[in-house]
Design a protein around this motif. Structure first.
Motif, mmCIF file in Angstrom:
data_model
loop_
_atom_site.group_PDB
_atom_site.id
_atom_site.type_symbol
_atom_site.label_atom_id
_atom_site.label_comp_id
_atom_site.label_asym_id
_atom_site.label_seq_id
_atom_site.Cartn_x
_atom_site.Cartn_y
_atom_site.Cartn_z
ATOM 1 N N GLU A 88 0.825 -1.195 0.000
ATOM 2 C CA GLU A 88 0.000 0.000 0.000
ATOM 3 C C GLU A 88 0.865 1.252 0.000
ATOM 4 N N ALA A 89 1.994 1.189 0.684
ATOM 5 C CA ALA A 89 2.869 2.356 0.757
ATOM 6 C C ALA A 89 3.382 2.735 -0.629
ATOM 7 N N ASN A 90 3.796 1.711 -1.394
ATOM 8 C CA ASN A 90 4.296 2.019 -2.736
ATOM 9 C C ASN A 90 3.184 2.517 -3.644
ATOM 10 N N ILE A 91 2.034 1.894 -3.530
ATOM 11 C CA ILE A 91 0.904 2.328 -4.360
ATOM 12 C C ILE A 91 0.552 3.779 -4.035
ATOM 13 N N LYS A 92 0.431 4.060 -2.751
ATOM 14 C CA LYS A 92 0.050 5.428 -2.336
ATOM 15 C C LYS A 92 1.083 6.442 -2.788
ATOM 16 N N ALA A 93 2.358 6.079 -2.625
ATOM 17 C CA ALA A 93 3.419 7.029 -3.008
ATOM 18 C C ALA A 93 3.337 7.316 -4.502
ATOM 19 N N ALA A 94 3.222 6.228 -5.300
ATOM 20 C CA ALA A 94 3.168 6.445 -6.757
ATOM 21 C C ALA A 94 1.953 7.282 -7.123
ATOM 22 N N GLN A 95 0.827 6.966 -6.513
ATOM 23 C CA GLN A 95 -0.389 7.738 -6.817
ATOM 24 C C GLN A 95 -0.234 9.196 -6.425
ATOM 25 N N PRO A 123 -1.750 -6.748 -5.396
ATOM 26 C CA PRO A 123 -2.038 -5.695 -4.411
ATOM 27 C C PRO A 123 -2.188 -6.221 -2.983
ATOM 28 N N GLN A 124 -1.610 -5.445 -2.088
ATOM 29 C CA GLN A 124 -1.652 -5.830 -0.664
ATOM 30 C C GLN A 124 -3.085 -5.980 -0.158
ATOM 31 N N VAL A 125 -4.018 -5.181 -0.715
ATOM 32 C CA VAL A 125 -5.420 -5.306 -0.275
ATOM 33 C C VAL A 125 -5.993 -6.691 -0.537
ATOM 34 N N ALA A 126 -5.360 -7.399 -1.457
ATOM 35 C CA ALA A 126 -5.835 -8.760 -1.730
ATOM 36 C C ALA A 126 -4.737 -9.758 -1.337
ATOM 37 N N ALA A 127 -4.028 -9.463 -0.260
ATOM 38 C CA ALA A 127 -2.830 -10.242 0.095
ATOM 39 C C ALA A 127 -3.079 -11.750 0.157
ATOM 40 N N ASP A 128 -4.214 -12.117 0.710
ATOM 41 C CA ASP A 128 -4.463 -13.543 0.852
ATOM 42 C C ASP A 128 -4.659 -14.216 -0.512
ATOM 43 N N ILE A 129 -5.384 -13.519 -1.373
ATOM 44 C CA ILE A 129 -5.598 -14.027 -2.745
ATOM 45 C C ILE A 129 -4.245 -14.132 -3.466
ATOM 46 N N VAL A 130 -3.410 -13.115 -3.323
ATOM 47 C CA VAL A 130 -2.108 -13.094 -3.994
ATOM 48 C C VAL A 130 -1.266 -14.282 -3.534
ATOM 49 N N LYS A 131 -1.321 -14.550 -2.249
ATOM 50 C CA LYS A 131 -0.563 -15.676 -1.706
ATOM 51 C C LYS A 131 -1.064 -16.998 -2.306
ATOM 52 N N GLN A 132 -2.359 -17.123 -2.341
ATOM 53 C CA GLN A 132 -2.930 -18.355 -2.927
ATOM 54 C C GLN A 132 -2.557 -18.476 -4.401
ATOM 55 N N LYS A 133 -2.555 -17.330 -5.076
ATOM 56 C CA LYS A 133 -2.228 -17.336 -6.509
ATOM 57 C C LYS A 133 -0.785 -17.808 -6.728
ATOM 58 N N ILE A 134 0.132 -17.286 -5.935
ATOM 59 C CA ILE A 134 1.541 -17.675 -6.098
ATOM 60 C C ILE A 134 1.705 -19.179 -5.878
ATOM 61 N N LYS A 135 1.033 -19.682 -4.871
ATOM 62 C CA LYS A 135 1.114 -21.120 -4.584
ATOM 63 C C LYS A 135 0.527 -21.927 -5.746
ATOM 64 N N ALA A 136 -0.629 -21.473 -6.219
ATOM 65 C CA ALA A 136 -1.292 -22.203 -7.311
ATOM 66 C C ALA A 136 -0.436 -22.168 -8.581
ATOM 67 N N GLU A 137 0.239 -21.051 -8.815
ATOM 68 C CA GLU A 137 1.092 -20.957 -10.014
ATOM 69 C C GLU A 137 2.282 -21.901 -9.915
ATOM 70 N N SER A 202 -7.060 -11.005 -8.019
ATOM 71 C CA SER A 202 -5.878 -10.199 -7.656
ATOM 72 C C SER A 202 -5.920 -8.847 -8.345
ATOM 73 N N VAL A 203 -6.175 -8.853 -9.630
ATOM 74 C CA VAL A 203 -6.094 -7.572 -10.350
ATOM 75 C C VAL A 203 -7.347 -6.716 -10.148
ATOM 76 N N GLN A 204 -8.462 -7.388 -9.867
ATOM 77 C CA GLN A 204 -9.695 -6.612 -9.653
ATOM 78 C C GLN A 204 -9.592 -5.743 -8.409
ATOM 79 N N ALA A 205 -8.769 -6.156 -7.473
ATOM 80 C CA ALA A 205 -8.619 -5.369 -6.245
ATOM 81 C C ALA A 205 -8.085 -3.970 -6.536
ATOM 82 N N LEU A 206 -7.341 -3.827 -7.655
ATOM 83 C CA LEU A 206 -6.853 -2.474 -7.983
ATOM 84 C C LEU A 206 -7.620 -1.849 -9.145
#
Ligand code: X8Z
Ligand code: ZN
Length: 606
Positions: A88-95, A123-137, A202-206
């Motif tokens: 979130e920090a990087n996203i906020k800073a860039a924005q 995105p960190q807002v979907a951290a759990d989904i992102v984690k599951q995605k990495i594992k599934a990949e 994952s991408v819908q979160a942003l």
């Protein structure tokens, strides 16, 4: 595929504001602040990217059944990268900086956009989904490349399957090889459904519509614009493809001594997916498999490097040879490796590697030149003028175009004669040469722009139901490629789409290859006509530094430029199928004569 900036995620950073002198303008101050943010971001990005690439490399080159440590390491490194880029920090800073983009330089705006794009995948807002995605990949990669392909109970490599499909005239043997090649898809079906959901979420979160839309957005285009561009390219080449399809039905029926089929049975074609048909043409003077066989695999790679060097480019770093995985595993190895060719920019600097299983034949000759194209592209933009987070192609299609362009050039007669790959007194028929080329470069278009693109659009953007994966796949194969399954039906117990590498590990990007194909003929026509002043069908790039410079102008800016502007500047035109059509134009008349009196089963327009 090009394994760069594949968005693997985040430490958080505070931009330091170290300038408070009153005489500095707001713009200067903001630019300085932005630079400090980007510098700190880049350092962390590069470190985590490299760590993740190293772990992914291990996962793809050393697959041991039952080993969970390698995948755990890959997941951890992927998670660290995801956590950083998606923070979130990087996203906020860039924005925050982008809110005042008029005060920033173009290069800064591009980098901030890249920061947000990288965040979009994780995105960190979907951290759990992102984690599951990495594992599934990771799981999907292991299953895909750890798969034990078998014909009649005997393990076979994908090189062996491809060999049968290229050479055998025994339909029973062909069918067995084709069916064996599809078994892996069934195994991957559940994983694909799961990945579709996780990638989308994952991408819908942003704020992206879905994963397909996310991938398309990298081109600065909407989903509809991308679909339209692909469908237009198919429409442009369709009359030629329709003639090739007709020719192939009659040609193969004769070869296998069968009645002429209405559509092409998948196992009749010299490729597991029917994506390239050039091995059908075996004319003397076009076939240099025997010459390559005599030279060997190492020679092919060295000769590939030599071709690029002749254009004025440097030597590959020693580590390319020591760290890459270039050849098939030795017989009896107790582990497997990724069997699809790829090029990796491990550290976004000089650690350049390729993963291949090179054997001395024409198919691998082309693939080696393709992968070296990615490697030389990486080298071209690994310079001080291109910020690390913009070290990608002007767009992804550019990246795919360079090596395939050199592959095309390397198969033209003047070069082959110069290299002694064809005997001096060889008689070659120009139409047969053009036919052979069309069977690759035209035939891949309805596959890439049609079947693959529409399937992945249906999968990600239309949420294709899992009980329709195979039905949809074959509906598209018939519509765009005129190919049908060997038997009446391939039910939903199979998932033939998932037998294609990219569907699993390079998702929603396959139109890159179609657009690359269109672009590379634009590049080629320009080089042959304006630089070499040679016949585009009989040209020789070897040794042309001017050609090297032209290609460098496309590659060296990396992603610091707008691709449409870059194309205008270097070619004076936008993306268009005009060049590929012009190149193949002489073939149309020949095909029409060959096909006279034959029944065309594909419609006149698609
Ligand atoms: O995947 C590749 C390259 C790696 S970037 C070997 N290609 C596509 C494919 O094999 O499906 C090259 C052409 C199409
Ligand atoms: Zn590639």
């Amino acid at each position: 595929m090009n394994k760069t900036l594949i968005l693997l995620p985040a430490l958080w950073l505070v931009a330091c504001n170290n300038s408070t002198q009153p005489e500095v303008s707001i713009s200067d101050k903001l630019q300085t602040e932005t630079d400090s943010f980007l510098t700190a971001y880049t350092a962390e990005f590069q470190k985590l990217y490299y760590a993740s690439a190293l772990a992914e490399w291990e996962l793809n080159t050393h697959i041991v059944e039952g080993d969970t440590l390698t995948s755990k390491k890959a997941e951890e490194a992927g998670e660290a990268f995801a956590a950083f880029t998606g923070s979130e920090a990087n996203i906020k800073a860039a924005q925050k900086y982008l809110e005042q983009k008029e005060e920033l330089t173009d290069l800064q705006v591009r980098q901030l956009d890249a920061v947000l794009y990288a965040a979009g995948a994780n995105p960190q807002v979907a951290a759990d989904i992102v984690k599951q995605k990495i594992k599934a990949e990771t799981e999907q990669t292991k299953k895909l490349f750890g798969f034990d392909f078998k014909i009649n109970g005997q393990s076979v490599s994908t090189n062996e399957i491809d060999g049968i499909l290229e050479e055998s005239t025994d339909l029973k043997e062909r069918l067995a090889a084709w069916e064996a090649s599809k078994e892996v898809g069934a195994e991957l079906k559940g994983g694909l459904e799961n990945l579709r959901d996780l990638r989308n979420k994952s991408v819908q979160a942003l704020g992206y519509e879905d994963y397909f839309n996310f991938q398309v957005s990298e081109y600065g285009m909407s989903t509809q614009e991308m679909l339209d561009l692909n469908h237009q390219s198919i429409a442009d080449i369709w009359p030629l493809f329709r003639e090739l399809h007709t020719w192939a039905r009659y040609e193969l029926a004769e070869k296998y001594d069968q009645p002429v089929p209405e559509y092409l049975p998948a196992h009749w074609l010299p490729n597991r997916w029917g994506q390239e048909w050039s091995p059908m043409v075996k004319a003397d003077g076009l076939n240099f498999d025997a010459a390559l066989e005599a030279k060997g695999s190492e020679w092919i790679i060295k000769e590939g490097e030599d071709f690029y060097r002749s254009l004025g480019y440097g030597k590959l770093p020693e580590t390319f040879y020591t760290k890459s995985s270039l050849y098939p595993l030795p017989e009896g190895a107790d582990y497997k490796k990724n069997n699809h060719a790829s090029a990796w920019h491990m550290d976004l600097e000089n650690d350049l590697r390729s993963l291949m299983s090179v054997e001395p034949n024409t198919r691998w000759w082309n693939t080696v030149l393709h992968e070296l194209g990615h490697i030389y592209y990486y080298q071209a933009y690994s310079t001080d003028t291109v910020p690390v987070i913009l070290r990608g192609g002007a767009n992804r299609a550019y990246h795919e175009a360079i090596g395939t362009l050199i592959g095309l050039a390397s198969m033209q007669k003047p070069f082959l004669l110069q290299k002694g790959l064809l005997p001096k007194d060889v008689e070659s028929d120009e139409i047969q040469t053009l036919l052979k080329e069309a069977l690759d470069y035209i035939v891949i278009m309805p596959w890439a722009s049609g079947v693959m693109t529409d399937f992945e659009h249906a999968l990600y953007s239309e949420n294709l139901s899992v009980d329709q994966f195979n039905q949809k796949w074959w509906e598209l194969k018939k519509k765009y490629q005129g190919i049908i399954p060997p038997a009446e039906k391939r039910g939903e117990e199979y998932c033939d789409a998932a037998s294609k590498t990219h569907i699993n590990n390079d998702a929603a990007q396959y139109y890159d290859y179609a657009l690359a194909n269109v672009l590379l003929f634009q590049f080629h026509m320009h080089i042959a006509k304006n630089i070499l002043k040679q016949d585009p069908h009989n040209s020789n790039y070897y040794g042309s530094k001017e050609t090297g410079q032209f290609l460098l102008a496309l590659m060296a800016p990396g992603a610091t430029v707008d691709w449409k502007e870059n194309l205008q500047e270097n070619l004076g035109e936008g993306i268009s199928a005009k060049a590929i059509l012009e190149y193949f134009n002489p073939l149309m008349a020949w095909l029409k004569t060959e096909n006279e009196g034959r029944e065309h089963t594909l419609p006149e327009t698609v």
